[in-house]
Design an enzyme around this catalytic site. Structure first.
Site, short mmCIF file in Angstrom:
data_model
loop_
_atom_site.label_atom_id
_atom_site.label_comp_id
_atom_site.label_asym_id
_atom_site.label_seq_id
_atom_site.Cartn_x
_atom_site.Cartn_y
_atom_site.Cartn_z
N LYS A 49 -47.65 119.09 8.78
CA LYS A 49 -48.98 119.70 8.85
C LYS A 49 -48.97 121.13 8.30
O LYS A 49 -49.95 121.56 7.67
CB LYS A 49 -49.49 119.68 10.30
CG LYS A 49 -49.70 118.26 10.85
CD LYS A 49 -50.70 117.47 10.01
CE LYS A 49 -51.10 116.16 10.66
NZ LYS A 49 -52.09 115.40 9.88
N TYR A 88 -43.62 116.43 12.57
CA TYR A 88 -45.09 116.47 12.48
C TYR A 88 -45.57 117.90 12.14
O TYR A 88 -46.42 118.08 11.26
CB TYR A 88 -45.67 116.01 13.82
CG TYR A 88 -47.17 115.91 13.89
CD1 TYR A 88 -47.85 114.88 13.25
CD2 TYR A 88 -47.92 116.84 14.63
CE1 TYR A 88 -49.23 114.78 13.34
CE2 TYR A 88 -49.29 116.74 14.72
CZ TYR A 88 -49.95 115.70 14.07
OH TYR A 88 -51.33 115.61 14.16
P1 NAD Z 1 -55.28 107.72 14.97
O1 NAD Z 1 -53.89 107.35 15.30
O2 NAD Z 1 -56.38 107.27 15.87
O3 NAD Z 1 -55.64 107.26 13.49
C1 NAD Z 1 -54.74 107.44 12.44
C2 NAD Z 1 -55.24 106.73 11.21
O4 NAD Z 1 -54.23 106.83 10.20
C3 NAD Z 1 -55.48 105.24 11.46
O5 NAD Z 1 -56.69 104.86 10.81
C4 NAD Z 1 -54.30 104.58 10.78
O6 NAD Z 1 -54.61 103.33 10.27
C5 NAD Z 1 -54.01 105.56 9.64
N1 NAD Z 1 -52.66 105.39 9.12
C6 NAD Z 1 -51.50 105.34 9.82
N2 NAD Z 1 -50.47 105.07 8.99
C7 NAD Z 1 -51.00 104.95 7.75
C8 NAD Z 1 -50.46 104.65 6.47
N3 NAD Z 1 -49.15 104.40 6.30
N4 NAD Z 1 -51.29 104.60 5.41
C9 NAD Z 1 -52.61 104.82 5.57
N5 NAD Z 1 -53.19 105.09 6.75
C10 NAD Z 1 -52.39 105.14 7.83
O7 NAD Z 1 -55.26 109.30 14.84
P2 NAD Z 1 -56.39 110.43 14.91
O8 NAD Z 1 -56.19 111.16 16.17
O9 NAD Z 1 -57.72 109.90 14.56
O10 NAD Z 1 -55.83 111.39 13.76
C11 NAD Z 1 -56.41 111.54 12.48
C12 NAD Z 1 -55.78 112.75 11.82
O11 NAD Z 1 -56.02 113.91 12.61
C13 NAD Z 1 -54.25 112.65 11.68
O12 NAD Z 1 -53.84 113.20 10.46
C14 NAD Z 1 -53.75 113.50 12.83
O13 NAD Z 1 -52.47 114.02 12.56
C15 NAD Z 1 -54.80 114.57 12.87
N6 NAD Z 1 -54.88 115.28 14.14
C16 NAD Z 1 -55.19 114.61 15.30
C17 NAD Z 1 -55.25 115.32 16.48
C18 NAD Z 1 -55.58 114.68 17.79
O14 NAD Z 1 -55.50 115.37 18.81
N7 NAD Z 1 -55.97 113.42 17.83
C19 NAD Z 1 -54.99 116.69 16.49
C20 NAD Z 1 -54.69 117.33 15.30
C21 NAD Z 1 -54.64 116.61 14.12
#
Ligand code: NAD
Length: 244
Positions: free
Chosen positions: A156, A152
């Site tokens: 990123k 991961y």
């Molecule tokens: P989440 O798991 O709630 O949502 C992830 C989304 O990605 C979902 O809509 C899912 O359908 C989609 N997805 C998964 N596999 C996929 C694929 N093969 N093709 C297309 N779409 C796909 O996650 P989140 O927390 O809302 O995260 C959103 C973004 O923010 C991600 O890139 C995550 O890495 C990043 N992020 C999240 C956090 C956190 O603390 N939640 C922190 C830093 C970065």
């Protein structure tokens, strides 16, 4: 001019959903691009009630064919894409010694390669239009590293490098490319962590709270705006001070 069109990958929940909603409220037409199994239709219904148009398209970022087909559909129905939010992302955590090759590959394929290939789909029209916004949702972990997340963190950190390289390639055509690095945001992705881990994380956050999807969505809305037109190649931390 018709409304600007924003595509949000992984728009079905969490940060993507909050972002789609914020952009819709700001007057953009929205495309939610998520895998077929997600409740895209219901989510689009909710977003539509905020005012602008909201459509859904099935997108599996792990397959190049699916990415191509999804954007063909988007251009056929919406005619344009002005803003791409590369939000979709997954985790498959595990210590390096034991990490399965498929867990390494899938995380890199969806989080990094998928985002790149989505950008490739929108660039030709943006270059022609001489206007565009690409916003990549990276992570604080791409800046700091995190044990158990080599795949991961690499994806990123790669997204941050991609952001800066692409920003330089397309800046002269008025296309900006920026990254956001959220810290700990309260979503499905972080819900699976144990209370113990959450308490430890909280101790390292000067603001003493986790972020909300809305905290990230507000920044995406700004970077997508006309006013942010001179900001490119930037990495915007949204982490409550946990890494400065
Ligand atoms: P989440 O798991 O709630 O949502 C992830 C989304 O990605 C979902 O809509 C899912 O359908 C989609 N997805 C998964 N596999 C996929 C694929 N093969 N093709 C297309 N779409 C796909 O996650 P989140 O927390 O809302 O995260 C959103 C973004 O923010 C991600 O890139 C995550 O890495 C990043 N992020 C999240 C956090 C956190 O603390 N939640 C922190 C830093 C970065």
């Amino acid at each position: 001019m018709s409304n600007r069109v924003a595509v949000v990958t992984g728009g079905s929940r969490g940060i993507g959903y909050a972002t789609a909603l914020a952009l819709c409220k700001a007057g953009y037409d929205i495309v939610l691009a998520s895998p077929a199994i997600e409740k895209n239709k219901e989510v689009a219904e909710a977003i539509r009630s905020c005012s602008g148009a909201a459509r859904t398209v099935n997108l599996d970022l792990s397959r190049h064919e699916s990415i191509k087909e999804a954007f063909e559909t988007i251009y056929k129905t919406m005619r344009r894409v002005d803003i791409l939010v590369n939000n979709a992302g997954i985790t498959r955590d595990g210590l390096s010694m034991r990490m399965k090759p498929e867990d390494w590959d899938l995380v890199l394929r969806i989080n990094l390669t998928g985002a790149f290939q989505a950008a490739q789909q929108v660039l030709p029209a943006m270059l022609k239009e001489r206007w565009g916004r690409i916003i990549n949702i990276a992570s604080v972990v791409g800046e700091t590293g995190n044990p158990g997340q080599t795949n991961y963190a690499a994806s990123k950190a790669g997204l941050i490098g991609l952001t800066k390289a692409l920003a330089q390639e397309v800046a002269s055509r008025n296309i900006t490319v920026n990254a956001i690095t959220p810290g700990f945001i309260d979503t499905d992705m972080t819900a699976k962590l144990s209370d113990d881990v959450k308490q430890r994380m909280l101790a390292g956050i000067p603001m003493k709270r986790f972020g909300t999807p809305g905290d990230v969505a507000a920044a995406v809305k700004f970077l997508a705006s006309e006013e942010a037109g001179y900001i490119t190649g930037h990495v915007l931390k949204i982490n409550g001070g946990m890494y400065m």
